[in-house]
Design a protein around this motif. Structure first.
Motif, PDB file in Angstrom:
ATOM      1  N   UNK A 487     121.714   7.302 112.869  1.00  0.00           N
ATOM      2  CA  UNK A 487     120.714   8.127 113.565  1.00  0.00           C
ATOM      3  C   UNK A 487     121.282   8.637 114.883  1.00  0.00           C
ATOM      4  N   UNK A 488     120.655   9.672 115.399  1.00  0.00           N
ATOM      5  CA  UNK A 488     121.057  10.252 116.678  1.00  0.00           C
ATOM      6  C   UNK A 488     120.864   9.233 117.803  1.00  0.00           C
ATOM      7  N   UNK A 489     119.782   8.467 117.749  1.00  0.00           N
ATOM      8  CA  UNK A 489     119.511   7.465 118.795  1.00  0.00           C
ATOM      9  C   UNK A 489     120.539   6.355 118.775  1.00  0.00           C
ATOM     10  N   UNK A 495     127.250   5.453 122.764  1.00  0.00           N
ATOM     11  CA  UNK A 495     128.021   6.299 123.679  1.00  0.00           C
ATOM     12  C   UNK A 495     127.608   6.100 125.139  1.00  0.00           C
ATOM     13  N   UNK A 496     126.340   5.795 125.384  1.00  0.00           N
ATOM     14  CA  UNK A 496     125.844   5.630 126.760  1.00  0.00           C
ATOM     15  C   UNK A 496     125.487   4.181 127.045  1.00  0.00           C
ATOM     16  N   UNK A 497     126.263   3.244 126.477  1.00  0.00           N
ATOM     17  CA  UNK A 497     125.925   1.816 126.563  1.00  0.00           C
ATOM     18  C   UNK A 497     125.855   1.313 127.995  1.00  0.00           C
ATOM     19  N   UNK A 498     126.680   1.870 128.886  1.00  0.00           N
ATOM     20  CA  UNK A 498     126.702   1.396 130.274  1.00  0.00           C
ATOM     21  C   UNK A 498     125.688   2.145 131.131  1.00  0.00           C
ATOM     22  N   UNK A 511     120.037  12.974 125.471  1.00  0.00           N
ATOM     23  CA  UNK A 511     121.316  13.167 126.192  1.00  0.00           C
ATOM     24  C   UNK A 511     122.410  13.601 125.236  1.00  0.00           C
ATOM     25  N   UNK A 512     122.472  12.973 124.079  1.00  0.00           N
ATOM     26  CA  UNK A 512     123.507  13.320 123.115  1.00  0.00           C
ATOM     27  C   UNK A 512     123.277  14.704 122.531  1.00  0.00           C
ATOM     28  N   UNK A 513     122.022  15.037 122.283  1.00  0.00           N
ATOM     29  CA  UNK A 513     121.703  16.360 121.737  1.00  0.00           C
ATOM     30  C   UNK A 513     122.140  17.461 122.697  1.00  0.00           C
ATOM     31  N   UNK A 515     124.498  17.197 124.989  1.00  0.00           N
ATOM     32  CA  UNK A 515     125.962  17.225 125.063  1.00  0.00           C
ATOM     33  C   UNK A 515     126.547  18.033 123.913  1.00  0.00           C
ATOM     34  N   UNK A 516     126.059  17.798 122.710  1.00  0.00           N
ATOM     35  CA  UNK A 516     126.572  18.532 121.549  1.00  0.00           C
ATOM     36  C   UNK A 516     126.292  20.024 121.672  1.00  0.00           C
ATOM     37  N   UNK A 517     125.132  20.354 122.273  1.00  0.00           N
ATOM     38  CA  UNK A 517     124.760  21.771 122.408  1.00  0.00           C
ATOM     39  C   UNK A 517     125.752  22.531 123.283  1.00  0.00           C
ATOM     40  N   UNK A 518     126.426  21.842 124.205  1.00  0.00           N
ATOM     41  CA  UNK A 518     127.431  22.496 125.041  1.00  0.00           C
ATOM     42  C   UNK A 518     128.541  23.095 124.199  1.00  0.00           C
ATOM     43  N   UNK A 519     128.781  22.531 123.023  1.00  0.00           N
ATOM     44  CA  UNK A 519     129.842  23.010 122.150  1.00  0.00           C
ATOM     45  C   UNK A 519     129.280  23.675 120.903  1.00  0.00           C
TER      46      UNK A 519
END
Length: 527
Positions: A487-489, A495-498, A511-513, A515-519
């Motif tokens: 899943x996306x979550x 990826x953002x564990x810290x 946040x991940x969505x 980030x991917x949209x930047x590319x």
């Protein structure tokens, strides 16, 4: 400022000789108040109930010779004045309840009277600043002549003693050099890291966690920490090292915790186990993230309680050791994914140090080059050198961005070993350097090409050549995690564990969505 003295009434010295008048004897507590150059405004005199009469006599004698001294008597009962724990506890409690005013008063701790244990405790309280003052030591007059004798004020602020300060600084530099294997490293961040590790190694018995990429030197540093502590007589057991990646299943449990005879098929005899072998010494568990969850649970108990159960055993055994763990994994991410116990991570990461890769400390390649040559000579008995031109050419390549040092010091060690082995007459030539540079370049280029092609395959719609190298590396890792997540979550949590820990309401998926949209990428595309 007023001057205040704390002291314990001496049962023998302060009584004086029974054969003469007490004024003919040197009595330290009274004699301190007879010095014209030592004005005591207040004397806080501690005494035991059994010598209450003596305390009153001494107080009156002080008042008669030094009317300006306010003598205050404090009854303190010691069941055993030679019991360190009891004496320190009682004196610590007394000092804790005392109202110190260091901005108005100067304090002295008289260590002339009392048992040796009581004197030591007064020293410790002054050294720890529970009694914010200096030490006071009185001495009798020579050849038992009458008189007040002499006294000495001792300042425990070691920074005021130049020779001592210089000696401590030298010892610290020697320790730092030892941890760096004598290599004169230049990288500021690395030197600061080693300085912190040196302080922790000397002053703490708690577990240490050393992270960093493969080949960064975790194993060598762990052994150096052990040898440093052994030099200072903090450890007397062995250094036991194990790579947890080589342990699997029942073999892992048996290797770490031992087994009894007949515990399983093939167990023809009892086995001590590595934890037991590390009794009184140090256990280095490299790649601790590779341990199974069952072994992690047993290890946690062994760390906290110093007790564990061998495989097939009915009774527990114990081992008191210091633990250093090493890993190149993100253990926090492994906790999120259920591959590593959170309680074990909390127990071993009190002191966490990340060793940087060689590519992050390029200014240290030159001294490490000399170190590797010295090590090769010590191992083979052959002295090998680089001439000036060959050294310049190798360092120009090694310190450039072309050299990625993917295996870190293992790559450097292998390169030096190859060149030194092939060196004719103990001289590494320019030709050998060029050959080695070509070998390393091809090795790293092959890996880079596989990474680039992997990136192009995974992203599908983004041209890697249009991205900065930083974005290539970061996006490649993001895509890899997304492909491995359901899943996306879940991918966002990895990826953002810290950073997610500092947010009250972390929205990993959003946040991940973004980030991917930047590319111009989406979760569905990557799936």
């Amino acid at each position: 400022m007023k001057q205040v003295v704390f002291g314990l009434l001496g049962t023998r010295l302060d009584r004086g000789s029974a054969k003469t008048d007490r004024w003919q004897s040197w009595r330290p507590t009274v004699a301190l108040c007879q010095h014209e150059d030592l004005l005591i405004d207040r004397f806080e005199l501690l005494y035991e109930p059994k010598i209450a009469d003596l305390s009153n006599t001494v107080a009156e004698d002080i008042r008669s010779i030094s009317p300006e001294t306010d003598v205050r008597l404090h009854e303190v009962h010691f069941r055993d004045p030679w019991d360190l724990e009891e004496v320190y506890s009682k004196l610590h409690e007394f000092m804790g309840n005392y109202s110190f005013r260091p901005e108005q008063e100067k304090y002295l701790a008289n260590i002339t009277t009392g048992t040796h244990v009581q004197q030591i405790c007064m020293f410790l309280l002054a050294e720890s600043r529970h009694l914010p003052g200096q030490l006071l030591q009185a001495s009798p007059p020579k050849r038992k002549q009458p008189g007040e004798g002499t006294y000495k004020v001792i300042d425990l602020d070691l920074s005021r003693y130049d020779q001592l300060a210089a000696r401590f600084a030298l010892e610290q530099q020697e320790s730092l050099s030892f941890l760096k294997s004598g290599i004169e490293t230049k990288n500021t961040a690395f030197n600061q890291l080693i300085e912190r590790i040196e302080k922790v190694a000397i002053h703490s018995q708690a577990p240490m966690l050393i992270t960093g990429p493969t080949g960064a030197g975790k194993s060598q540093l762990a052994r150096r920490v052990y040898e440093l502590k052994q030099q200072r007589r903090q450890l007397d057991g062995k250094f036991v090292e194990v790579n947890c990646a080589t342990l699997r299943g029942d073999q892992a449990t048996s290797a770490l915790f031992g087994h009894v005879k007949g515990a399983f098929t093939g167990a023809t005899g009892a086995r001590e186990g590595l934890l037991r072998a590390a009794e009184g010494g140090m256990l280095f568990l490299d790649e601790i993230g590779e341990l199974g969850l069952d072994e992690q649970a047993m290890l946690l108990r062994a760390i906290e309680e110093k007790r564990f159960l061998p495989v097939g055993g009915d009774s527990e055994t114990g081992s008191d050791f210091q633990l250093i763990a090493g890993t190149n994994r993100d253990l926090q991410s492994d906790v999120q994914e259920g591959r590593f116990r959170e309680d074990l991570l909390s127990r071993i990461n009190l002191w966490t140090f990340r060793l940087p890769g060689l590519a992050e400390r390029r200014e240290d390649i030159s001294p490490n080059l000399d170190y590797e040559l010295t090590q090769f000579s010590a191992t083979t008995g052959s002295v090998v050198r680089l001439n000036k031109e060959a050294r310049t050419r190798f360092l120009r390549f090694a310190e450039s961005e072309q050299a990625t040092w993917q295996a870190n010091f293992r790559d450097l060690n292998a390169a030096i070993t190859r060149m030194a082995t092939l060196a004719a007459g103990g001289r590494i030539s320019v030709e050998l350097v060029d050959e080695e540079i070509e070998r390393l370049s091809q090795q790293w280029k092959s890996n880079d090409n596989s990474n680039s092609s992997s990136l192009r395959e995974l992203q599908g719609v983004v041209d890697a050549q249009e991205l900065d190298r930083f974005d290539q590396v970061a996006l490649s890792e993001v895509i890899r995690v997304c492909k491995a997540s359901s899943t996306l979550s879940q991918a966002g949590r990895k990826l953002f564990a810290i950073s997610r820990l500092s947010k009250a309401k972390p929205n990993d998926a959003d946040r991940l969505r973004k980030y991917l949209a930047r590319f111009s990428l989406s979760w569905d595309q990557l799936q």
